[in-house]
Design an enzyme around this catalytic site. Structure first.
Site: not given
Ligand code: UT7
Length: 326
Positions: A113, A283, A253
């Site tokens: 990215c 993204n 980004h």
């Molecule tokens: O471009 C290069 C760099 N990339 C980035 O900058 C991405 C950076 N990361 C992010 O944007 C975020 O971490 C995400 C959007 C990927 C995830 O958000 P988060 O707030 O960090 O969520 P998490 O990974 O901590 O997951 C929280 C919960 C989990 O459920 P449990 O374990 O708490 O029950 C996930 O399984 O959300 C769940 N989850 C979803 N639920 C519904 C993860 N993806 C989804 C989804 N729909 N698509």
């Protein structure tokens, strides 16, 4: 000393739109979760017959047209991508061929990215050393082909597209004032594509284990992204004796609305300084910054002399900034 002046911008995205409601039919997620956790409402995805070079070429043609420069005048083409048409030759060579930019040297940069800002940094050095006079820097991706459409943690995030700039060597005070690039390979596993390189070459096993698809530990990446992008912005400002309030347009980004908001808050930026379009494209990795730059350039938001700060973070890990006096 010559400065790198951006004389043309262009962008191109696939016509096909995939909304959050479309994704709800593919994985266990909801429109509400995606909007609240990421800010993304829809993304563009390539269809059969559309490749990274397709969008890169169209974006470059638009940038050339805006600059009033013919393809044969270009002496350097750099394409930032982690989703090239082929492992080799470089996508930049395919773009060169499409454009008939017969006098250009062409190569790709893989910095995920941050790739577009890595490209700007490299080309800026060519311009300053006299090694190039008119260059194209392009960020282009078709991420939809390396996204695992059964993994809700990642498939909701990404989109396809390309953005390009034409850079010319010019005297005067406007142009790229600084570029900074950084990497930390200790974190390489947080965001990577395990298959299709020579560690996991094509095999049934690689397909069965879904190693051809992008893997991301989103939460870890999130925390590192906020810190690194904040540091990159401070580094760019202090190198130019500027304050955050001097920035007219901050173009980060476009990975996650919460990342952008956190950085904006830490830097003390107003909403009016932030350029955000991720709700429409998701993204798009190396393409996100040049697409946003092209959009605000074409709607004539920017005027000569404006301070524009580009700030990126991505797999590698990599992070980077570019500060421009428009
Ligand atoms: O471009 C290069 C760099 N990339 C980035 O900058 C991405 C950076 N990361 C992010 O944007 C975020 O971490 C995400 C959007 C990927 C995830 O958000 P988060 O707030 O960090 O969520 P998490 O990974 O901590 O997951 C929280 C919960 C989990 O459920 P449990 O374990 O708490 O029950 C996930 O399984 O959300 C769940 N989850 C979803 N639920 C519904 C993860 N993806 C989804 C989804 N729909 N698509």
């Amino acid at each position: 000393m010559m400065l790198s002046r951006i004389r043309g911008t262009g962008s191109a995205v696939p016509a096909k739109i995939l909304t959050n409601s479309d994704i709800v039919k593919i994985v266990d997620t909801s429109d509400d979760w995606i909007i609240t956790r990421t800010g993304i409402r829809e993304r563009r995805v390539a269809v059969e017959g559309e490749y990274t070079s397709t969008f890169a070429t169209i974006a470059a043609e638009k940038a050339l047209q805006m600059a009033g420069i013919g393809p044969e005048e270009i002496d350097l083409i750099v394409v930032a991508t982690v989703t090239p048409d082929f492992p080799f030759p470089a996508t930049a060579c395919l773009v060169q061929n499409n454009l008939k930019a017969v006098n250009a040297a062409a190569f790709d940069i893989a910095a995920a990215c941050s790739g577009f800002l890595y490209g700007l940094s490299v080309v800026d050095k060519f311009i300053k050393s006299g090694g190039a006079k008119k260059a194209l820097v392009i960020g282009a991706e078709v991420l939809s082909r390396i996204v695992d459409w059964s993994d809700r943690n990642s498939c909701v995030l990404f989109g396809d597209g390309a953005g390009a700039v034409v850079i010319t060597a010019e005297g005067g005070e406007s142009g790229i004032l600084s570029t900074h690039i950084h990497s930390d390979g200790t974190y390489w596993e947080l965001l990577h594509q395990p298959g299709c390189g020579n560690r996991n070459p094509a095999s049934h096993k690689v397909l069965d284990e879904r190693l051809v698809f992008l893997k991301m530990q989103g939460n870890e990446v999130f925390k590192l992204a906020v810190r690194a992008m904040e540091d990159a912005a401070h580094e760019a400002l202090s190198a130019n004796n500027l304050k955050a309030s001097d920035i007219d347009f901050f173009i980060p980004h476009q990975a996650n609305r919460r990342i952008i908001d956190a950085i904006g808050k830490r830097l003390g930026l107003l909403d009016s300084q932030l350029v955000i379009n991720l709700e429409r494209y998701g993204n798009t990795s190396s393409a996100s910054i040049p697409i946003a730059l092209d959009e605000i350039n074409r709607n004539q938001s920017m005027k000569e002399g404006d301070i524009v700060l580009l700030d990126a973070f991505g797999g590698g890990l990599t992070w980077a900034s570019t500060l421009i006096r428009w």
